[in-house]
Structure formats: structure tokens, C-alpha cells
Design a protein around this motif. Structure first.
Motif, PDB file in Angstrom:
ATOM      1  N   GLY A 262      28.337  37.185  38.275  1.00 13.48           N
ATOM      2  CA  GLY A 262      29.146  38.042  37.418  1.00 13.48           C
ATOM      3  C   GLY A 262      30.622  37.946  37.741  1.00 13.48           C
ATOM      4  O   GLY A 262      31.035  38.168  38.888  1.00 13.48           O
TER       5      GLY A 262
ATOM      6  N   GLY B 220      33.156  39.778  36.317  1.00 12.57           N
ATOM      7  CA  GLY B 220      33.932  40.921  35.816  1.00 12.57           C
ATOM      8  C   GLY B 220      34.982  41.260  36.865  1.00 12.57           C
ATOM      9  O   GLY B 220      35.202  40.487  37.826  1.00 12.57           O
ATOM     10  N   ILE B 221      35.597  42.420  36.726  1.00 14.10           N
ATOM     11  CA  ILE B 221      36.647  42.792  37.683  1.00 14.10           C
ATOM     12  C   ILE B 221      36.066  42.874  39.098  1.00 14.10           C
ATOM     13  O   ILE B 221      36.733  42.517  40.078  1.00 14.10           O
ATOM     14  CB  ILE B 221      37.328  44.134  37.280  1.00 14.10           C
ATOM     15  CG1 ILE B 221      38.577  44.383  38.110  1.00 14.10           C
ATOM     16  CG2 ILE B 221      36.396  45.339  37.373  1.00 14.10           C
ATOM     17  CD1 ILE B 221      39.741  43.555  37.774  1.00 14.10           C
ATOM     18  N   ILE B 222      34.791  43.276  39.228  1.00 16.32           N
ATOM     19  CA  ILE B 222      34.208  43.440  40.564  1.00 16.32           C
ATOM     20  C   ILE B 222      33.909  42.075  41.184  1.00 16.32           C
ATOM     21  O   ILE B 222      34.314  41.798  42.317  1.00 16.32           O
ATOM     22  CB  ILE B 222      32.932  44.329  40.501  1.00 16.32           C
ATOM     23  CG1 ILE B 222      33.281  45.713  39.902  1.00 16.32           C
ATOM     24  CG2 ILE B 222      32.282  44.459  41.880  1.00 16.32           C
ATOM     25  CD1 ILE B 222      34.288  46.529  40.668  1.00 16.32           C
TER      26      ILE B 222
ATOM     27  N   THR C 210      32.097  44.624  30.602  1.00 22.14           N
ATOM     28  CA  THR C 210      32.739  45.946  30.498  1.00 22.14           C
ATOM     29  C   THR C 210      34.212  45.892  30.884  1.00 22.14           C
ATOM     30  O   THR C 210      35.018  46.707  30.426  1.00 22.14           O
ATOM     31  CB  THR C 210      31.976  46.942  31.389  1.00 22.14           C
ATOM     32  OG1 THR C 210      30.625  46.992  30.919  1.00 22.14           O
ATOM     33  CG2 THR C 210      32.563  48.330  31.337  1.00 22.14           C
TER      34      THR C 210
ATOM     35  N   ALA D 292      36.690  46.207  28.142  1.00 23.00           N
ATOM     36  CA  ALA D 292      36.524  47.293  27.165  1.00 23.00           C
ATOM     37  C   ALA D 292      36.427  48.647  27.848  1.00 23.00           C
ATOM     38  O   ALA D 292      35.363  49.257  27.911  1.00 23.00           O
ATOM     39  CB  ALA D 292      35.287  47.024  26.318  1.00 23.00           C
TER      40      ALA D 292
ATOM     41  N   GLY E 165      41.381  51.386  30.940  1.00 22.13           N
ATOM     42  CA  GLY E 165      42.472  50.723  31.656  1.00 22.13           C
ATOM     43  C   GLY E 165      43.241  51.661  32.581  1.00 22.13           C
ATOM     44  O   GLY E 165      44.442  51.495  32.791  1.00 22.13           O
TER      45      GLY E 165
ATOM     46  N   SER F  97      27.174  29.975  32.392  1.00 22.39           N
ATOM     47  CA  SER F  97      26.086  29.716  33.337  1.00 22.39           C
ATOM     48  C   SER F  97      25.262  30.980  33.553  1.00 22.39           C
ATOM     49  O   SER F  97      25.378  31.652  34.593  1.00 22.39           O
ATOM     50  CB  SER F  97      26.664  29.237  34.677  1.00 22.39           C
ATOM     51  OG  SER F  97      27.352  28.033  34.501  1.00 22.39           O
TER      52      SER F  97
ATOM     53  N   ILE G 255      19.102  41.274  37.318  1.00 24.22           N
ATOM     54  CA  ILE G 255      19.332  40.272  38.372  1.00 24.22           C
ATOM     55  C   ILE G 255      18.571  40.693  39.640  1.00 24.22           C
ATOM     56  O   ILE G 255      17.915  39.867  40.276  1.00 24.22           O
ATOM     57  CB  ILE G 255      20.851  40.107  38.652  1.00 24.22           C
ATOM     58  CG1 ILE G 255      21.585  39.572  37.406  1.00 24.22           C
ATOM     59  CG2 ILE G 255      21.113  39.227  39.869  1.00 24.22           C
ATOM     60  CD1 ILE G 255      21.281  38.129  37.033  1.00 24.22           C
TER      61      ILE G 255
ATOM     62  N   GLY H 262      30.910  53.678  25.019  1.00 22.25           N
ATOM     63  CA  GLY H 262      32.125  54.463  24.779  1.00 22.25           C
ATOM     64  C   GLY H 262      32.979  53.758  23.732  1.00 22.25           C
ATOM     65  O   GLY H 262      33.323  52.595  23.905  1.00 22.25           O
TER      66      GLY H 262
ATOM     67  N   ILE I 251      28.210  50.131  38.619  1.00 27.37           N
ATOM     68  CA  ILE I 251      29.672  50.289  38.738  1.00 27.37           C
ATOM     69  C   ILE I 251      30.243  50.768  37.397  1.00 27.37           C
ATOM     70  O   ILE I 251      30.866  50.023  36.650  1.00 27.37           O
ATOM     71  CB  ILE I 251      30.350  48.991  39.226  1.00 27.37           C
ATOM     72  CG1 ILE I 251      29.637  48.419  40.467  1.00 27.37           C
ATOM     73  CG2 ILE I 251      31.831  49.237  39.536  1.00 27.37           C
ATOM     74  CD1 ILE I 251      29.675  49.288  41.704  1.00 27.37           C
TER      75      ILE I 251
ATOM     76  N   SER J 194      32.573  54.037  35.556  1.00 25.47           N
ATOM     77  CA  SER J 194      33.878  54.583  35.907  1.00 25.47           C
ATOM     78  C   SER J 194      33.778  55.348  37.229  1.00 25.47           C
ATOM     79  O   SER J 194      32.780  56.035  37.453  1.00 25.47           O
ATOM     80  CB  SER J 194      34.374  55.501  34.794  1.00 25.47           C
ATOM     81  OG  SER J 194      35.684  55.887  35.059  1.00 25.47           O
TER      82      SER J 194
ATOM     83  N   GLY K  17      35.083  52.274  38.208  1.00 27.75           N
ATOM     84  CA  GLY K  17      34.869  50.965  38.826  1.00 27.75           C
ATOM     85  C   GLY K  17      36.103  50.091  38.834  1.00 27.75           C
ATOM     86  O   GLY K  17      36.352  49.349  39.796  1.00 27.75           O
TER      87      GLY K  17
HETATM   88  C1  LIG Z   1      34.087  53.340  28.025  1.00 24.75           C
HETATM   89  C2  LIG Z   1      34.474  53.004  29.440  1.00 24.75           C
HETATM   90  C3  LIG Z   1      35.687  53.438  29.974  1.00 24.75           C
HETATM   91  C4  LIG Z   1      36.024  53.152  31.284  1.00 24.75           C
HETATM   92  N1  LIG Z   1      37.260  53.508  31.749  1.00 24.75           N
HETATM   93  C5  LIG Z   1      37.597  53.214  33.025  1.00 24.75           C
HETATM   94  C6  LIG Z   1      38.894  53.528  33.515  1.00 24.75           C
HETATM   95  O1  LIG Z   1      39.772  53.943  32.791  1.00 24.75           O
HETATM   96  N2  LIG Z   1      39.148  53.324  34.828  1.00 24.75           N
HETATM   97  C7  LIG Z   1      38.193  52.842  35.684  1.00 24.75           C
HETATM   98  O2  LIG Z   1      38.466  52.750  36.864  1.00 24.75           O
HETATM   99  N3  LIG Z   1      36.984  52.445  35.225  1.00 24.75           N
HETATM  100  C8  LIG Z   1      36.673  52.614  33.921  1.00 24.75           C
HETATM  101  N4  LIG Z   1      35.467  52.219  33.434  1.00 24.75           N
HETATM  102  C9  LIG Z   1      34.562  51.512  34.325  1.00 24.75           C
HETATM  103  C10 LIG Z   1      34.951  50.037  34.468  1.00 24.75           C
HETATM  104  O3  LIG Z   1      35.249  49.465  33.220  1.00 24.75           O
HETATM  105  C11 LIG Z   1      33.786  49.299  35.110  1.00 24.75           C
HETATM  106  O4  LIG Z   1      33.418  49.971  36.275  1.00 24.75           O
HETATM  107  C12 LIG Z   1      34.118  47.855  35.459  1.00 24.75           C
HETATM  108  O5  LIG Z   1      34.661  47.173  34.378  1.00 24.75           O
HETATM  109  C13 LIG Z   1      32.837  47.184  35.914  1.00 24.75           C
HETATM  110  O6  LIG Z   1      33.137  45.853  36.208  1.00 24.75           O
HETATM  111  P1  LIG Z   1      31.967  44.869  36.590  1.00 24.75           P
HETATM  112  O7  LIG Z   1      32.610  43.633  37.049  1.00 24.75           O
HETATM  113  O8  LIG Z   1      30.992  45.558  37.492  1.00 24.75           O
HETATM  114  O9  LIG Z   1      31.149  44.661  35.229  1.00 24.75           O
HETATM  115  P2  LIG Z   1      31.410  43.667  34.023  1.00 24.75           P
HETATM  116  O10 LIG Z   1      32.818  43.617  33.631  1.00 24.75           O
HETATM  117  O11 LIG Z   1      30.432  44.038  32.957  1.00 24.75           O
HETATM  118  O12 LIG Z   1      31.038  42.250  34.633  1.00 24.75           O
HETATM  119  C14 LIG Z   1      29.716  41.827  34.824  1.00 24.75           C
HETATM  120  C15 LIG Z   1      29.684  40.335  34.535  1.00 24.75           C
HETATM  121  O13 LIG Z   1      28.394  39.825  34.826  1.00 24.75           O
HETATM  122  C16 LIG Z   1      28.099  38.824  33.878  1.00 24.75           C
HETATM  123  N5  LIG Z   1      26.643  38.640  33.852  1.00 24.75           N
HETATM  124  C17 LIG Z   1      25.714  39.540  33.479  1.00 24.75           C
HETATM  125  N6  LIG Z   1      24.478  38.985  33.543  1.00 24.75           N
HETATM  126  C18 LIG Z   1      24.642  37.717  33.981  1.00 24.75           C
HETATM  127  C19 LIG Z   1      23.735  36.642  34.246  1.00 24.75           C
HETATM  128  N7  LIG Z   1      22.411  36.744  34.055  1.00 24.75           N
HETATM  129  N8  LIG Z   1      24.234  35.458  34.676  1.00 24.75           N
HETATM  130  C20 LIG Z   1      25.589  35.303  34.868  1.00 24.75           C
HETATM  131  N9  LIG Z   1      26.490  36.289  34.611  1.00 24.75           N
HETATM  132  C21 LIG Z   1      26.015  37.484  34.180  1.00 24.75           C
HETATM  133  C22 LIG Z   1      28.662  39.411  32.589  1.00 24.75           C
HETATM  134  O14 LIG Z   1      28.851  38.435  31.583  1.00 24.75           O
HETATM  135  C23 LIG Z   1      29.955  40.048  33.057  1.00 24.75           C
HETATM  136  O15 LIG Z   1      31.064  39.184  32.938  1.00 24.75           O
HETATM  137  C24 LIG Z   1      35.117  52.450  32.106  1.00 24.75           C
HETATM  138  C25 LIG Z   1      33.917  51.974  31.567  1.00 24.75           C
HETATM  139  C26 LIG Z   1      33.619  52.218  30.229  1.00 24.75           C
HETATM  140  C27 LIG Z   1      32.380  51.649  29.638  1.00 24.75           C
END
Ligand SMILES: Cc1cc2nc3c(=O)[nH]c(=O)nc-3n(C[C@H](O)[C@H](O)[C@H](O)COP(=O)(O)OP(=O)(O)OC[C@H]3O[C@@H](n4cnc5c(N)ncnc54)[C@H](O)[C@@H]3O)c2cc1C
Length: 482
Positions: free
Chosen positions: A14, A16-18, A46, A49, A52, A177, A216, A232, A343, A345, A347
Motif C-alpha cells: 500500500g 497511501g500516506i502511511i 483514502t 480524498a 486535508g 501490482s 491482506i 464521507g 487508519i 482519521s 491518520g
Molecule cells: C472523509 C475522510 C476525511 C478524513 N479527514 C482527515 C483529516 O482531515 N485529517 C487526518 O489526519 N485524517 C483524515 N482522514 C483519515 C486519512 O485520510 C487516512 O487515515 C489516511 O489517508 C489513510 O492512509 P492509508 O495510507 O492508510 O490508506 P490509503 O490511502 O487508502 O492507502 C492504502 C493503499 O493500499 C493500496 N492497496 C490496497 N489493497 C492493495 C493490494 N491488494 N495490493 C496492493 N496495494 C493495495 C491502495 O490502492 C491504497 O493506495 C480522513 C478520512 C476520510 C475518509
């Protein structure tokens, strides 16, 4: 098809930001790391979207990881945003009480914030005082919790910055991938990760797959948690409304949410949202009912929202776990598989504090992390056409006359910026959009989409029909007529 084999010490699933923050943090050490991502770019889950917001750290329950990691996350985010050239603005946040009965909630949040180490947090009483810092707020707001440390950022630019810096520091990213299976070989002490174009072998896995992190984990037989996504929805307003709202404005939190917000973005738009709706599967649609609900709530805070300047809507999915808290730690099935799941909010706020926690977990597991002496902490954004300073643009134009060719009129994006991003690796319309903002303005790409496609085809030396919106089979045109 030719399936590659890749062997690394650590695989992160993954981007994403994490996943990107963990990758960048690990690049400080002499370990080989691969990030495996199903999309063709970083941050398209996420991460692209959400609101921010880099929260100050008062809005979650005492004792949760969501609260414990948030204030330290805020401090680290502000520090690393400078190092990585991530656009960030320290505007501060207000939680607004609409009647005196809600002041008790503000006091509770104030105590949580102070307990969590926030220095600049106070309750402002009296509508007149609140209007001094937020002139368009409703006359009915009688008190507000003001946290000066809250910031706004571009979440996808943050992921791009981390990706660029981690790549520069030798982290490998595998895009397009999707992980479909994981097998653990006990005698070899290795995980085998199956993806369409490569088989990845790694001694450790870090599961950062957002709303899919439970799927996973299930691949190694870990069913200790589930993710129950909650959607949201948001409305976005044009930059011509800049100044309508100054601070991040929340209503009083209800149930699972921080309340509906009205907030500026770092790109000078403003947003209202998010709604809260439990969904089955990957549903990021926006709906009439969802948007109507957020409008009604936002209007209680700002009665004169200029709806004629609304330019688009979007939705994101909260990766809410069954415990409603972050799940960060080794799996009970195999301690070399580390879950970074649930992860939701805040996150985004916690990205850097989570990445440091993951490194500490690896150290506790006995993995030797020697410093990478070649680690380069600094990353710079590309030079952008400056909407306010035309003298600066003259200098850019002297260096490269493609800075004189405006491709996206709404966001003033020049051909030079688009070409440079293609040279750095962007292949699709969305990669260009999230890097340059071409297509993000008032006309939402009505004017520039064709132009960007032509530049992509020319620079990549491919047929126009091969250009996609977001990779895979998302072709923009079906066939050439003449
Ligand atoms: C409506 C809303 C508002 C929010 N507002 C805020 C805010 O203002 N401030 C704040 O701090 N947090 C906020 N958050 C929380 C924040 O957006 C999330 O905590 C953060 O973006 C999570 O990042 P992530 O990397 O865990 O997930 P993601 O960004 O979803 O990344 C996960 C990645 O894994 C990949 N993946 C999934 N399955 C597979 C697979 N089988 N094989 C390979 N890759 C895969 C996906 O494609 C994706 O790129 C908000 C969340 C939402 C929904």
C-alpha cells in the motif's frame, strides 16, 4: 507474461500516506525495501480524498492510539513538511458551539487537548470575538474551541513528496501490482507475495493497505480485525471564494465523527463535509442525499455559503476497524507481519508518528537497523507558474519558454510543468492532475484535458488513443475516427 522476481528485506503493501511515510522513514536505514501498490501512482486510496487537516490532537477518546499519536504527529508533520516541501498552512481550527448547552463539550475537548500536550488551545466566548477571526460565521455561534496548531495540507502532494524522497533514497516502488496472495515459507523465513507482474520475497511485511488491510491480513490467516468502511462526501468551492472562510471550522462532534466542517484548502478552495455513511465494498460515489445532508449542517455554521461557486464533489472511505482504533503491531499469526490498519482519521495527521512507531516495532523485534549515511532528507517541488508574482514568471520563461504556454487556464498550469512531470515519470492524466493541478479548477478539465492528452502522447511517443485517465484500461478515447 514475464513475471519478475524481487527480493527485499521489507515489503510494504500500500502506497497511501502511511505506506509512503513508513517507506521514507525506513530509507534512513540500510535495509532494502519495496512498496507494492495496486494503483499506478501513490495516494489514490483514502489519501487523496479527505479533509486535508493536520489536527491539533484533542478530538479522539483518551487512551486510544488515535489520540496518543495525533499531537506528536502534528509536530512531526509541520517539521517534515518544511524538509519535503509539502504545501502546508497553519490556519488553526475552531469547534463551534451553537448554543450554551454545547459549551460543556468544548470544555471536555479542551481538557483532552491540554492532557495531550497542546499548548495553544483555548475557548473563545462571545460571537463578536469569534467573528474577529472568522467574519462569516453564523451569529448563533456563542463559543468556540480555538486550537492554533491545526494546519491544512495537500494530502496527495504529501504522499508524492514522500514517494519522491523515498525513491531518491533507494526505496523501490512497484505500481499496478495488486497483491493477490501471500505465502510464508517457514524454513526459508520468507514471505512470498504474489502480484500480476512480479513475485516479491521479503523477510518482513508491513500491511498499509487502508480499507483492504483486513483482506491482506487474511492472506496469512489473520482474522483478528475487520475493516468496516464509512463514506464521507464533500463539496469543493472555487478559488474565487478565497477568504470566505479563514479557519478550519467544525460543528460539535456527533457519534463517530468530528462533525461537519467548513474549511479552506491549501490551494485556496474551500470544502464542506464530510458525511458519514457505512458502506459495503468500495463505494466512493457522491449522492444528492449525502451532499444535501452536509449542506444543511454546514449552513448552521455559515448561513451564506456561495453555492454558485461549487465546482465539484468527491468522497473518501474511512478505514474504520471493529475496535474503532488504529491497529499497529505484529500479527498474532506471524510477528514478521506488521499490521498498520484501521487508519481512519486522524491518520493523515499521524503519518509521521505512525512511521516512527513502525520502525520502533521492527527494532523491538530484533531487526538490526544501521543508519544509511547516504540518506538525503530534503526534497524540492518543481518550480510552478506563480499566479501572484508575474516577475518571477518572466524569470521562469527565460529559462524555458514552455513556461509561457498556459495549458490549464483555471489553475494557471504551464506546458513546462506538465512536460517536467512526464519526464519524472507521470504517464496518465490523473498523475499530471495531482502533481500540477491541471484539471482541478473551475472548469474541471473542460478546457485542458485534450491539451494535456496531446502533450502526454507527444512526450511519451504513444498514440493519442493510448492515453488513460488512471492507468489500466481507463482509456479516454475509444477509437480514432479519421
Ligand atoms: C472523509 C475522510 C476525511 C478524513 N479527514 C482527515 C483529516 O482531515 N485529517 C487526518 O489526519 N485524517 C483524515 N482522514 C483519515 C486519512 O485520510 C487516512 O487515515 C489516511 O489517508 C489513510 O492512509 P492509508 O495510507 O492508510 O490508506 P490509503 O490511502 O487508502 O492507502 C492504502 C493503499 O493500499 C493500496 N492497496 C490496497 N489493497 C492493495 C493490494 N491488494 N495490493 C496492493 N496495494 C493495495 C491502495 O490502492 C491504497 O493506495 C480522513 C478520512 C476520510 C475518509
Amino acid at each position: 507474461m514475464n513475471i519478475k522476481s524481487i527480493k527485499k528485506d521489507i515489503a510494504i503493501i500500500g502506497a497511501g500516506i502511511i505506506g509512503c511515510a513508513v517507506a521514507r522513514e525506513l530509507s534512513r536505514y540500510k535495509k532494502t525495501v519495496v512498496v507494492v501498490e495496486k494503483e499506478v501512482d501513490v495516494g489514490w486510496g483514502t489519501t487523496k480524498a479527505n479533509s486535508g487537516i493536520i489536527h491539533a490532537g484533542y478530538s479522539d477518546k483518551v487512551g486510544t492510539a488515535r489520540l496518543n499519536l495525533s499531537h506528536s504527529g502534528n509536530i512531526l508533520f509541520r517539521k517534515y513538511a518544511q524538509e519535503l516541501d509539502i504545501p502546508i498552512k497553519n490556519v488553526g481550527s475552531l469547534v463551534n458551539a451553537l448554543d450554551k448547552s454545547q459549551i460543556g463539550v468544548l470544555e471536555e475537548l479542551l481538557n483532552i487537548g491540554k492532557g495531550n500536550g497542546i499548548g495553544s488551545i483555548e475557548i473563545i466566548f462571545n460571537n463578536e470575538n469569534i467573528k474577529k477571526i472568522e467574519p462569516n460565521i453564523s451569529d448563533k455561534v456563542c463559543a468556540a474551541l480555538y486550537a492554533k496548531e491545526a494546519c491544512i495540507v495537500s494530502p496527495y502532494e504529501a504522499a508524492i513528496a514522500l514517494y519522491e524522497n523515498a525513491s531518491e533514497n533507494s526505496i523501490k516502488f512497484l505500481f499496478d501490482s495488486e497483491v493477490s496472495d501471500i505465502i510464508y515459507n517457514k524454513s526459508a523465513n520468507l514471505f512470498y507475495i504474489k502480484t500480476p507482474h512480479a513475485n516479491v520475497e521479503a523477510s518482513f511485511i508491513i500491511n498499509c493497505a487502508g480499507v483492504f488491510s483486513d483482506k491482506i491480513a487474511m492472506m496469512i490467516g489473520d482474522d483478528s480485525f475487520s475493516i468496516n468502511p464509512a463514506k464521507g462526501e464533500y463539496l469543493v468551492f472555487d478559488t474565487e471564494t478565497y477568504g470566505f472562510v479563514n479557519k478550519i471550522n467544525f460543528s460539535i462532534p456527533v457519534g463517530e465523527t468530528k462533525g461537519v466542517l467548513v474549511a479552506p484548502t491549501v490551494d485556496k478552495n474551500f470544502i464542506i463535509g464530510p458525511s458519514y455513511e457505512k458502506v459495503d465494498g468500495y463505494d466512493v460515489s457522491t449522492t444528492r442525499e449525502g451532499l444535501k445532508g452536509i449542506r444543511q449542517k454546514a449552513e448552521k455554521l455559515f448561513p451564506n455559503i456561495p453555492y454558485n461557486s461549487a465546482i465539484t464533489s468527491f468522497a473518501g472511505l474511512r478505514a474504520a476497524s471493529n475496535s474503532n482504533d488504529f491497529i499497529i503491531g505484529p500479527s498474532h499469526v506471524n510477528n514478521k507481519f506488521i499490521n498498520v490498519a484501521g487508519i481512519q482519521s486522524p491518520g493523515l495527521t499521524c503519518a509521521f508518528s505512525i512511521s516512527k512507531l513502525v520502525v520502533n516495532i521492527l527494532k523491538d523485534l530484533g531487526i538490526k537497523l544501521r543508519n544509511n549515511n547516504k540518506f538525503m532528507p530534503v526534497r524540492k517541488r518543481l518550480m510552478k507558474f506563480n499566479k501572484e508574482n508575474y516577475e518571477k514568471n518572466r524569470e521562469l520563461f527565460k529559462k524555458d519558454n514552455q513556461y509561457g504556454e498556459i495549458v490549464c487556464r483555471c489553475e494557471k498550469v504551464t506546458e513546462a510543468e506538465i512536460v517536467e512531470e512526464i519526464r519524472k515519470g507521470a504517464n496518465t492524466l490523473d498523475e499530471i492532475k495531482f502533481r500540477t493541478r491541471a484539471g482541478m479548477g473551475r472548469c474541471q478539465g473542460g478546457y485542458c484535458t485534450l491539451k494535456v492528452m496531446k502533450i502526454l502522447a507527444r512526450e511519451l511517443d504513444v498514440a493519442f488513443e493510448e492515453i488513460t485517465k488512471a492507468g489500466k484500461k481507463s482509456y479516454m478515447v475509444k477509437e480514432k475516427i479519421s
